[in-house]
Design a protein around this motif. Structure first.
Motif, PDB file in Angstrom:
ATOM      1  N   GLY A  34       0.797  -1.216   0.000  1.00  0.00           N
ATOM      2  CA  GLY A  34       0.000   0.000   0.000  1.00  0.00           C
ATOM      3  C   GLY A  34       0.830   1.266   0.000  1.00  0.00           C
ATOM      4  O   GLY A  34       1.973   1.282   0.461  1.00  0.00           O
ATOM      5  N   LEU A  35       0.246   2.325  -0.522  1.00  0.00           N
ATOM      6  CA  LEU A  35       0.831   3.658  -0.501  1.00  0.00           C
ATOM      7  C   LEU A  35      -0.246   4.633  -0.048  1.00  0.00           C
ATOM      8  O   LEU A  35      -1.398   4.526  -0.482  1.00  0.00           O
ATOM      9  N   GLY A  36       0.126   5.585   0.795  1.00  0.00           N
ATOM     10  CA  GLY A  36      -0.875   6.506   1.304  1.00  0.00           C
ATOM     11  C   GLY A  36      -0.388   7.932   1.393  1.00  0.00           C
ATOM     12  O   GLY A  36       0.701   8.189   1.925  1.00  0.00           O
ATOM     13  N   ILE A  37      -1.180   8.851   0.874  1.00  0.00           N
ATOM     14  CA  ILE A  37      -0.919  10.284   1.001  1.00  0.00           C
ATOM     15  C   ILE A  37      -2.185  11.038   0.594  1.00  0.00           C
ATOM     16  O   ILE A  37      -2.952  10.575  -0.248  1.00  0.00           O
ATOM     17  N   GLU A  38      -2.414  12.176   1.218  1.00  0.00           N
ATOM     18  CA  GLU A  38      -3.360  13.178   0.738  1.00  0.00           C
ATOM     19  C   GLU A  38      -2.515  14.213   0.011  1.00  0.00           C
ATOM     20  O   GLU A  38      -1.566  14.734   0.583  1.00  0.00           O
ATOM     21  N   SER A  39      -2.841  14.521  -1.233  1.00  0.00           N
ATOM     22  CA  SER A  39      -2.025  15.507  -1.930  1.00  0.00           C
ATOM     23  C   SER A  39      -2.888  16.530  -2.662  1.00  0.00           C
ATOM     24  O   SER A  39      -3.730  16.173  -3.482  1.00  0.00           O
ATOM     25  N   SER A  40      -2.647  17.784  -2.327  1.00  0.00           N
ATOM     26  CA  SER A  40      -3.423  18.893  -2.874  1.00  0.00           C
ATOM     27  C   SER A  40      -2.900  19.308  -4.241  1.00  0.00           C
ATOM     28  O   SER A  40      -1.708  19.571  -4.410  1.00  0.00           O
ATOM     29  N   THR A  41      -3.803  19.404  -5.199  1.00  0.00           N
ATOM     30  CA  THR A  41      -3.412  19.919  -6.510  1.00  0.00           C
ATOM     31  C   THR A  41      -3.428  21.441  -6.526  1.00  0.00           C
ATOM     32  O   THR A  41      -3.054  22.053  -7.538  1.00  0.00           O
ATOM     33  N   PHE A  42      -3.847  22.054  -5.430  1.00  0.00           N
ATOM     34  CA  PHE A  42      -3.864  23.513  -5.329  1.00  0.00           C
ATOM     35  C   PHE A  42      -2.625  24.047  -4.615  1.00  0.00           C
ATOM     36  O   PHE A  42      -2.528  25.234  -4.327  1.00  0.00           O
ATOM     37  N   SER A  43      -1.705  23.178  -4.293  1.00  0.00           N
ATOM     38  CA  SER A  43      -0.448  23.564  -3.659  1.00  0.00           C
ATOM     39  C   SER A  43       0.684  23.449  -4.677  1.00  0.00           C
ATOM     40  O   SER A  43       0.711  22.514  -5.481  1.00  0.00           O
ATOM     41  N   PRO A  44       1.632  24.381  -4.667  1.00  0.00           N
ATOM     42  CA  PRO A  44       2.773  24.277  -5.576  1.00  0.00           C
ATOM     43  C   PRO A  44       3.807  23.243  -5.132  1.00  0.00           C
ATOM     44  O   PRO A  44       4.752  22.957  -5.861  1.00  0.00           O
ATOM     45  N   ALA A  45       3.634  22.682  -3.951  1.00  0.00           N
ATOM     46  CA  ALA A  45       4.591  21.694  -3.443  1.00  0.00           C
ATOM     47  C   ALA A  45       4.512  20.408  -4.265  1.00  0.00           C
ATOM     48  O   ALA A  45       3.483  20.101  -4.879  1.00  0.00           O
ATOM     49  N   VAL A  46       5.610  19.660  -4.280  1.00  0.00           N
ATOM     50  CA  VAL A  46       5.621  18.338  -4.902  1.00  0.00           C
ATOM     51  C   VAL A  46       6.158  17.343  -3.879  1.00  0.00           C
ATOM     52  O   VAL A  46       6.910  17.700  -2.979  1.00  0.00           O
TER      53      VAL A  46
END
Length: 524
Positions: free
Chosen positions: A37-49
């Protein structure tokens, strides 16, 4: 070297599992169950990668340490020949690079290929991963897993209730469940339930549940409006357990709120039910979906909210201490970059905090590796001057100038790596080498800070996690800017399916009838 060690450890564990499941002692063979498994919440509205190292991937036997119910003395540990492959969990953040995703997925597939076949797979995901140039990563991941392990293997998936359940993900799994509490105090209980359900279906010979009902619900709300601490989320989620756990013919049922800060067609609420009784599966899913839609207008923030200026004014005159303020727009546990300086800049501008004997305020936190280096060079008690933050997300404010006394230097945190405390006026600013959320009392006390005795504590967070919630004498969520802005109307959505509540508040009642999902492998 560390990764090579874990790969070697994984090989030895997998080999032991293979031997155990193929022994010729006459004892019944244990089912072979893989873990991935892999888990993360990732915002497409953030410039972070997000890069691969952020997942802190565990390999082989190290994976057991992530699950208390899989310790050597646990009854569950003895009920199968386990083949732990790779499990990676990242602090929420920006979209994952395609390179990081492909690397982690490829390692998982190589592991599964080497030690198959399997009776089952426990698939431990979050459900809100965004990957550059790829829609529905979890749906892609499980589809690629199926190409390796086939469709006879049962897959049991556990998820965060803020994850997204696409049709593809629903079709390729056999058993589904998700958290029933926000904050997620039942996270480990949910993961264990997914494993127990998997074992029961394999050992009983029942195999795949005959029916899976899936209902997309056109609602997109932040977790801070759907907490199960308050109504209507509390009563809505209290309906799940009686329907999911105590009905013959039902294996599980769940409500996914979905993830609000990514702009993909799959981002919306979903209800699912799985089981062997077709009528009950359909009725259960439809009952939960209709209950969710019925209360959509009742959802509100879990705490009072306001503009930062007004929130600070209230905190300064309050006699209730510690007074907690959530700096919500840049919350790193929802996907914010963590280095937006807008709030800290406003705090340091206020004259009340510019005197050393002013109201005590703890600010947690701002990442800046350069300022951390300067603080370490100055040493505890030394003076440091520089700027911090806005190296990733400078859309709302530039790096904030800091000039003050170094009060603490602590190394070794898994996320922050190095933490320093700089006192500027009456503000204790926590500066980190890498971003870190502050959820527990020990996060502060290990730095020599006592949040219970502080007048004001500002944390980059949405709803307060349990320890902080129990500590606060008063609490307001400041509606601040950032990659996880709580005011969803301010975000530039272009790809979510419309109409969608609350963006289209006057929309007609949607079709909430259950869609029966084909069993995994059906038609293959």
């Amino acid at each position: 070297m560390k990764q090579l060690f874990f790969v070697a450890l994984w090989l030895s564990v997998a080999q032991a599992a293979f031997a155990q499941s193929t022994s010729s002692t006459g004892a019944p063979k244990l089912p072979r169950i893989a873990i991935a498994g892999l888990g993360i919440e990732s915002s497409t509205f953030s410039p972070a990668v997000t890069h691969e190292e952020a997942f802190h991937a565990r390999y082989g036997g190290e994976i057991y340490n992530a699950y208390p119910f899989m310790m050597p003395v646990s009854p569950l540990r003895k009920q199968a020949a386990w083949v732990p492959t790779i499990v990676g969990k990242s602090l929420p953040g920006g979209a994952v690079t395609r390179e990081a995703y492909e690397s982690l997925v490829s390692k998982t597939l190589d592991s599964l290929k080497k030690y198959g076949p399997y009776d089952g797979l426990y698939f431990d995901i979050h459900g809100a991963m965004s990957v550059k140039g790829l829609d529905d990563p979890e749906g892609d991941f499980i589809t690629r897993i199926r190409k390796v392990i086939g469709y006879k293997t049962l897959i049991s998936t556990s998820m965060d209730l803020h994850g997204n359940v696409s049709w593809r993900l629903a079709q390729n799994t056999d058993l589904m469940t998700c958290y029933r509490m926000a904050p997620h105090e039942d996270a480990m209980q949910t993961k264990e339930r997914a494993v127990v359900n998997l074992l029961e279906r394999i050992k009983s010979g029942k195999g795949k549940p005959a029916y899976k009902a899936w209902i997309p619900i056109p609602i997109l709300l932040p977790g801070e409006k759907t907490s199960t601490r308050i109504e209507p989320g509390k009563s809505l989620y209290q309906q799940v357990a009686p329907l999911a756990d105590h009905q013959a013919g039902i294996v599980d049922a769940a409500i996914w709120i979905g993830y609000a800060w990514a702009d993909e067609p799959r981002n919306h609420a979903v209800v699912m039910a799985v089981g062997d009784d077709k009528a009950k599966v359909i009725q259960t899913a439809e009952k939960l979906a209709q209950a969710f839609w019925k209360v959509r207008n009742q959802f509100d923030f879990v705490a009072p909210t306001g503009k930062l200026e007004d929130v600070l004014a209230k905190a300064l005159v309050s006699q209730k201490h510690p007074f907690f303020i959530s700096d919500t727009g840049d919350n790193p546990t929802a996907g914010g970059a963590g280095d937006v300086t807008w709030t800290l800049t406003q705090i340091l501008k206020r004259p009340e905090f510019q005197r050393a004997d002013g109201p005590s305020l703890i600010y947690a936190s701002i990442p800046d590796p350069e300022l951390v280096k300067k603080a370490m060079a100055a040493g505890i008690g030394g003076q440091v001057e520089g700027v911090a933050g806005a190296r990733v997300d400078a859309r709302f404010a530039p790096p904030v100038p800091l000039k003050g006394t170094v009060e603490a230097i602590v190394k070794g945190d898994i996320n922050a790596e190095v933490e320093v405390v700089v006192k500027v006026g009456s503000v204790h600013v926590i500066v980190t080498q890498k971003r870190k959320p502050y959820h527990k009392e020990i996060d502060f006390t290990r730095l020599g800070l006592n949040p219970r005795q502080s007048d004001i504590v500002v944390v980059k967070i949405g709803y307060l996690e349990p320890e902080l919630y129990a500590m606060q004498a008063d609490w307001i969520m400041a509606l601040t800017p950032g990659g996880v802005d709580q005011d969803l109307a301010r975000l530039p959505y272009k790809r979510i399916k419309r109409p969608m509540y609350p963006f289209d508040a006057a929309m007609k009642t949607p079709d909430l009838s259950a869609k029966l999902v084909p069993l995994s492998g059906e038609g293959k």
